[in-house]
Design a protein around this motif. Structure first.
Motif, PDB file in Angstrom:
ATOM      1  N   ALA A  65      38.869 -95.832 -18.540  1.00 14.60           N
ATOM      2  CA  ALA A  65      38.306 -97.167 -18.739  1.00 14.60           C
ATOM      3  C   ALA A  65      36.859 -97.030 -19.206  1.00 14.60           C
ATOM      4  CB  ALA A  65      38.411 -97.989 -17.466  1.00 14.60           C
ATOM      5  N   GLN A  66      35.941 -97.729 -18.583  1.00 19.69           N
ATOM      6  CA  GLN A  66      34.547 -97.592 -19.026  1.00 19.69           C
ATOM      7  C   GLN A  66      33.766 -96.530 -18.273  1.00 19.69           C
ATOM      8  OE1 GLN A  66      35.830-100.132 -17.140  1.00 19.69           O
ATOM      9  NE2 GLN A  66      34.265-101.713 -16.936  1.00 19.69           N
ATOM     10  N   TRP A  67      34.471 -95.791 -17.405  1.00 16.63           N
ATOM     11  CA  TRP A  67      33.788 -94.739 -16.640  1.00 16.63           C
ATOM     12  C   TRP A  67      33.962 -93.365 -17.261  1.00 16.63           C
ATOM     13  CZ3 TRP A  67      36.692 -98.609 -14.354  1.00 16.63           C
ATOM     14  CH2 TRP A  67      35.969 -99.536 -13.586  1.00 16.63           C
ATOM     15  N   ARG A  68      32.892 -92.605 -17.273  1.00 17.30           N
ATOM     16  CA  ARG A  68      32.946 -91.239 -17.771  1.00 17.30           C
ATOM     17  C   ARG A  68      32.765 -90.282 -16.606  1.00 17.30           C
ATOM     18  NH1 ARG A  68      31.736 -89.894 -23.774  1.00 17.30           N
ATOM     19  NH2 ARG A  68      32.785 -91.709 -24.664  1.00 17.30           N
ATOM     20  N   SER A  69      33.814 -89.588 -16.296  1.00 18.14           N
ATOM     21  CA  SER A  69      33.783 -88.676 -15.160  1.00 18.14           C
ATOM     22  C   SER A  69      33.377 -87.270 -15.594  1.00 18.14           C
ATOM     23  CB  SER A  69      35.164 -88.647 -14.512  1.00 18.14           C
ATOM     24  OG  SER A  69      35.142 -87.849 -13.365  1.00 18.14           O
ATOM     25  N   SER A  70      32.488 -86.674 -14.835  1.00 12.99           N
ATOM     26  CA  SER A  70      32.075 -85.293 -15.096  1.00 12.99           C
ATOM     27  C   SER A  70      32.733 -84.355 -14.100  1.00 12.99           C
ATOM     28  CB  SER A  70      30.552 -85.161 -14.972  1.00 12.99           C
ATOM     29  OG  SER A  70      29.925 -85.872 -16.004  1.00 12.99           O
ATOM     30  N   SER A  71      33.097 -83.180 -14.591  1.00 10.95           N
ATOM     31  CA  SER A  71      33.783 -82.194 -13.757  1.00 10.95           C
ATOM     32  C   SER A  71      33.121 -80.827 -13.919  1.00 10.95           C
ATOM     33  CB  SER A  71      35.247 -82.139 -14.187  1.00 10.95           C
ATOM     34  OG  SER A  71      35.979 -81.271 -13.362  1.00 10.95           O
ATOM     35  N   LEU A  72      32.850 -80.185 -12.812  1.00 11.07           N
ATOM     36  CA  LEU A  72      32.177 -78.886 -12.827  1.00 11.07           C
ATOM     37  C   LEU A  72      33.046 -77.794 -13.443  1.00 11.07           C
ATOM     38  CD1 LEU A  72      29.681 -77.270 -11.843  1.00 11.07           C
ATOM     39  CD2 LEU A  72      30.913 -76.889  -9.703  1.00 11.07           C
ATOM     40  N   GLN A  73      32.437 -76.996 -14.327  1.00  9.48           N
ATOM     41  CA  GLN A  73      33.100 -75.825 -14.901  1.00  9.48           C
ATOM     42  C   GLN A  73      32.169 -74.636 -14.722  1.00  9.48           C
ATOM     43  OE1 GLN A  73      36.221 -77.965 -15.655  1.00  9.48           O
ATOM     44  NE2 GLN A  73      36.239 -75.877 -16.442  1.00  9.48           N
ATOM     45  N   ALA A  74      32.407 -73.849 -13.713  1.00  9.18           N
ATOM     46  CA  ALA A  74      31.430 -72.812 -13.355  1.00  9.18           C
ATOM     47  C   ALA A  74      31.553 -71.515 -14.144  1.00  9.18           C
ATOM     48  CB  ALA A  74      31.486 -72.528 -11.861  1.00  9.18           C
ATOM     49  N   GLU A  75      32.496 -71.458 -15.052  1.00 11.68           N
ATOM     50  CA  GLU A  75      32.689 -70.239 -15.845  1.00 11.68           C
ATOM     51  C   GLU A  75      31.368 -69.705 -16.445  1.00 11.68           C
ATOM     52  OE1 GLU A  75      34.585 -67.850 -16.716  1.00 11.68           O
ATOM     53  OE2 GLU A  75      33.601 -67.211 -18.563  1.00 11.68           O
ATOM     54  N   PRO A  76      30.534 -70.555 -17.021  1.00  4.66           N
ATOM     55  CA  PRO A  76      29.270 -70.034 -17.554  1.00  4.66           C
ATOM     56  C   PRO A  76      28.421 -69.345 -16.487  1.00  4.66           C
ATOM     57  CG  PRO A  76      29.669 -72.230 -18.401  1.00  4.66           C
ATOM     58  CD  PRO A  76      30.719 -71.985 -17.357  1.00  4.66           C
ATOM     59  N   LEU A  77      28.520 -69.803 -15.253  1.00 14.04           N
ATOM     60  CA  LEU A  77      27.763 -69.156 -14.182  1.00 14.04           C
ATOM     61  C   LEU A  77      28.256 -67.723 -13.969  1.00 14.04           C
ATOM     62  CD1 LEU A  77      27.444 -71.978 -11.499  1.00 14.04           C
ATOM     63  CD2 LEU A  77      25.849 -71.327 -13.300  1.00 14.04           C
TER      64      LEU A  77
ATOM     65  N   ALA B  74      13.504 -56.898 -10.060  1.00 13.65           N
ATOM     66  CA  ALA B  74      14.695 -57.730 -10.218  1.00 13.65           C
ATOM     67  C   ALA B  74      14.968 -58.686  -9.059  1.00 13.65           C
ATOM     68  CB  ALA B  74      15.917 -56.847 -10.465  1.00 13.65           C
ATOM     69  N   GLU B  75      14.114 -58.676  -8.065  1.00 17.65           N
ATOM     70  CA  GLU B  75      14.308 -59.559  -6.907  1.00 17.65           C
ATOM     71  C   GLU B  75      14.597 -61.018  -7.304  1.00 17.65           C
ATOM     72  OE1 GLU B  75      14.719 -59.840  -3.766  1.00 17.65           O
ATOM     73  OE2 GLU B  75      14.112 -61.925  -3.478  1.00 17.65           O
ATOM     74  N   PRO B  76      13.877 -61.582  -8.266  1.00 13.44           N
ATOM     75  CA  PRO B  76      14.195 -62.954  -8.665  1.00 13.44           C
ATOM     76  C   PRO B  76      15.629 -63.113  -9.160  1.00 13.44           C
ATOM     77  CG  PRO B  76      12.049 -62.344  -9.504  1.00 13.44           C
ATOM     78  CD  PRO B  76      12.649 -61.091  -8.933  1.00 13.44           C
ATOM     79  N   LEU B  77      16.163 -62.065  -9.750  1.00 12.25           N
ATOM     80  CA  LEU B  77      17.551 -62.138 -10.212  1.00 12.25           C
ATOM     81  C   LEU B  77      18.490 -62.267  -9.022  1.00 12.25           C
ATOM     82  CD1 LEU B  77      17.651 -59.456 -13.053  1.00 12.25           C
ATOM     83  CD2 LEU B  77      17.285 -61.921 -13.218  1.00 12.25           C
ATOM     84  N   ARG B  78      18.112 -61.632  -7.919  1.00 13.11           N
ATOM     85  CA  ARG B  78      18.916 -61.751  -6.706  1.00 13.11           C
ATOM     86  C   ARG B  78      18.895 -63.208  -6.232  1.00 13.11           C
ATOM     87  NH1 ARG B  78      18.655 -62.174  -1.842  1.00 13.11           N
ATOM     88  NH2 ARG B  78      16.391 -62.123  -1.719  1.00 13.11           N
ATOM     89  N   GLU B  79      17.732 -63.827  -6.282  1.00  9.75           N
ATOM     90  CA  GLU B  79      17.617 -65.232  -5.885  1.00  9.75           C
ATOM     91  C   GLU B  79      18.480 -66.125  -6.766  1.00  9.75           C
ATOM     92  OE1 GLU B  79      13.552 -66.690  -5.366  1.00  9.75           O
ATOM     93  OE2 GLU B  79      12.918 -64.596  -5.200  1.00  9.75           O
ATOM     94  N   ALA B  80      18.403 -65.870  -8.065  1.00  9.26           N
ATOM     95  CA  ALA B  80      19.180 -66.669  -9.009  1.00  9.26           C
ATOM     96  C   ALA B  80      20.673 -66.487  -8.756  1.00  9.26           C
ATOM     97  CB  ALA B  80      18.823 -66.279 -10.440  1.00  9.26           C
ATOM     98  N   THR B  81      21.065 -65.254  -8.541  1.00 13.07           N
ATOM     99  CA  THR B  81      22.467 -64.960  -8.261  1.00 13.07           C
ATOM    100  C   THR B  81      22.899 -65.633  -6.961  1.00 13.07           C
ATOM    101  OG1 THR B  81      22.346 -62.842  -9.411  1.00 13.07           O
ATOM    102  CG2 THR B  81      24.135 -63.116  -7.839  1.00 13.07           C
ATOM    103  N   ALA B  82      22.005 -65.602  -5.974  1.00 12.87           N
ATOM    104  CA  ALA B  82      22.310 -66.239  -4.687  1.00 12.87           C
ATOM    105  C   ALA B  82      22.597 -67.722  -4.890  1.00 12.87           C
ATOM    106  CB  ALA B  82      21.144 -66.047  -3.724  1.00 12.87           C
ATOM    107  N   TRP B  83      21.808 -68.350  -5.740  1.00  6.14           N
ATOM    108  CA  TRP B  83      22.031 -69.774  -6.004  1.00  6.14           C
ATOM    109  C   TRP B  83      23.396 -69.983  -6.658  1.00  6.14           C
ATOM    110  CZ3 TRP B  83      22.964 -72.728 -10.341  1.00  6.14           C
ATOM    111  CH2 TRP B  83      22.922 -74.107 -10.140  1.00  6.14           C
ATOM    112  N   MET B  84      23.704 -69.154  -7.636  1.00  8.33           N
ATOM    113  CA  MET B  84      24.975 -69.289  -8.357  1.00  8.33           C
ATOM    114  C   MET B  84      26.172 -69.005  -7.475  1.00  8.33           C
ATOM    115  SD  MET B  84      24.340 -67.692 -12.079  1.00  8.33           S
ATOM    116  CE  MET B  84      22.802 -67.864 -12.940  1.00  8.33           C
ATOM    117  N   ASP B  85      25.967 -68.152  -6.486  1.00  6.38           N
ATOM    118  CA  ASP B  85      27.080 -67.772  -5.612  1.00  6.38           C
ATOM    119  C   ASP B  85      27.708 -68.976  -4.922  1.00  6.38           C
ATOM    120  OD1 ASP B  85      27.233 -65.150  -6.193  1.00  6.38           O
ATOM    121  OD2 ASP B  85      26.218 -64.420  -4.388  1.00  6.38           O
ATOM    122  N   ARG B  86      26.940 -70.046  -4.787  1.00  8.43           N
ATOM    123  CA  ARG B  86      27.475 -71.253  -4.168  1.00  8.43           C
ATOM    124  C   ARG B  86      28.625 -71.823  -4.998  1.00  8.43           C
ATOM    125  NH1 ARG B  86      22.350 -74.614  -4.524  1.00  8.43           N
ATOM    126  NH2 ARG B  86      23.750 -76.280  -3.901  1.00  8.43           N
TER     127      ARG B  86
END
Lengths: 112, 112
Positions: A65-77, B74-86
């Motif tokens: 409808a008029q809503w745009r839903s966003s969905s997480l895609q963590a592959e880039p992470l 590389a410690e900051p990379l560990r922090e970044a990775t920690a965030w992504m791990d979620r």
DNA sequence: ACGTTAATTAACGAGAATGTTAAACAAAGG
DNA sequence: CCTTTGTTTAACATTCTCGTTAATTAACGT
């Protein structure tokens, strides 16, 4: 410099608002208004952030409808983490000298 | 928006030249001129990139005579990775339903 | 002292990022 | 149809970012 995929991903993650949006989406899909609610910035601003996230492949979007839903895609992470993993030996205390040596050998072999 | 630590780290990583510099430093410390050598950009430009990396905590610098040596941290990379791990559960195929459930429970408990 | 080498700072410009408000578009629903 | 609701696009201002060249600082070697 060339704006490769990794750059796009890291750039997308460099904004706190966008990271907060991803955090929200980890709890479930949401519409633009729902995503905008916690922030004190305008709807168009959120709309742009979503476009950045979409371009980085971090979200996909669908329309109902008029809503745009966003969905997480963590592959880039995963890709980003994969890149960082090359430096794991520089921060991970549990890395033995042998581990480091083997990693070095391996990365040498990968070069040609 | 507030420029928190994580934003600074991701922003530093968003540039291909800076990532290449980190890659070079993984092989060992290097001077500014050595780091600049593979690139077709000016020395001042490299100097600025190094300042960005230093500000993000990704390198430390030391002076010996007129040479300034950069060293990977590389410690900051560990922090970044920690965030992504979620978000690992959103890409890692090997994550079982139970794992996901336990992670969810845990993150609920963390919520004050 | 003086010139050489290494690196940074200064001054500037082009282009990208981030935000705003106002207008436009899309679909639902009286 | 016409209005309401949800979202995007347009137009614009401001602030970063990344690069440049020229000048400056710092330390060495003669």
């Amino acid at each position: 410099m060339t704006d490769d995929r990794l750059s796009t991903i890291f750039a997308a993650l460099a904004d706190p608002t966008r990271r907060a949006i991803l955090a929200r989406l980890a709890e479930g899909d949401a519409t633009v208004n729902q995503l905008a609610e916690p922030f004190s910035i305008s709807l168009p601003a959120i709309s742009r952030h979503l476009k950045v996230l979409e371009h980085a492949g971090l979200i996909t979007r669908s329309r109902t409808a008029q809503w745009r839903s966003s969905s997480l895609q963590a592959e880039p992470l995963r890709e980003a983490t994969a890149w960082m993993d090359r430096y794991r030996q520089f921060w991970d205390e549990s890395f033995s000298r042998l581990d480091v040596h083997l990693r070095r050998i391996q990365s040498e072999e990968e070069k040609p």
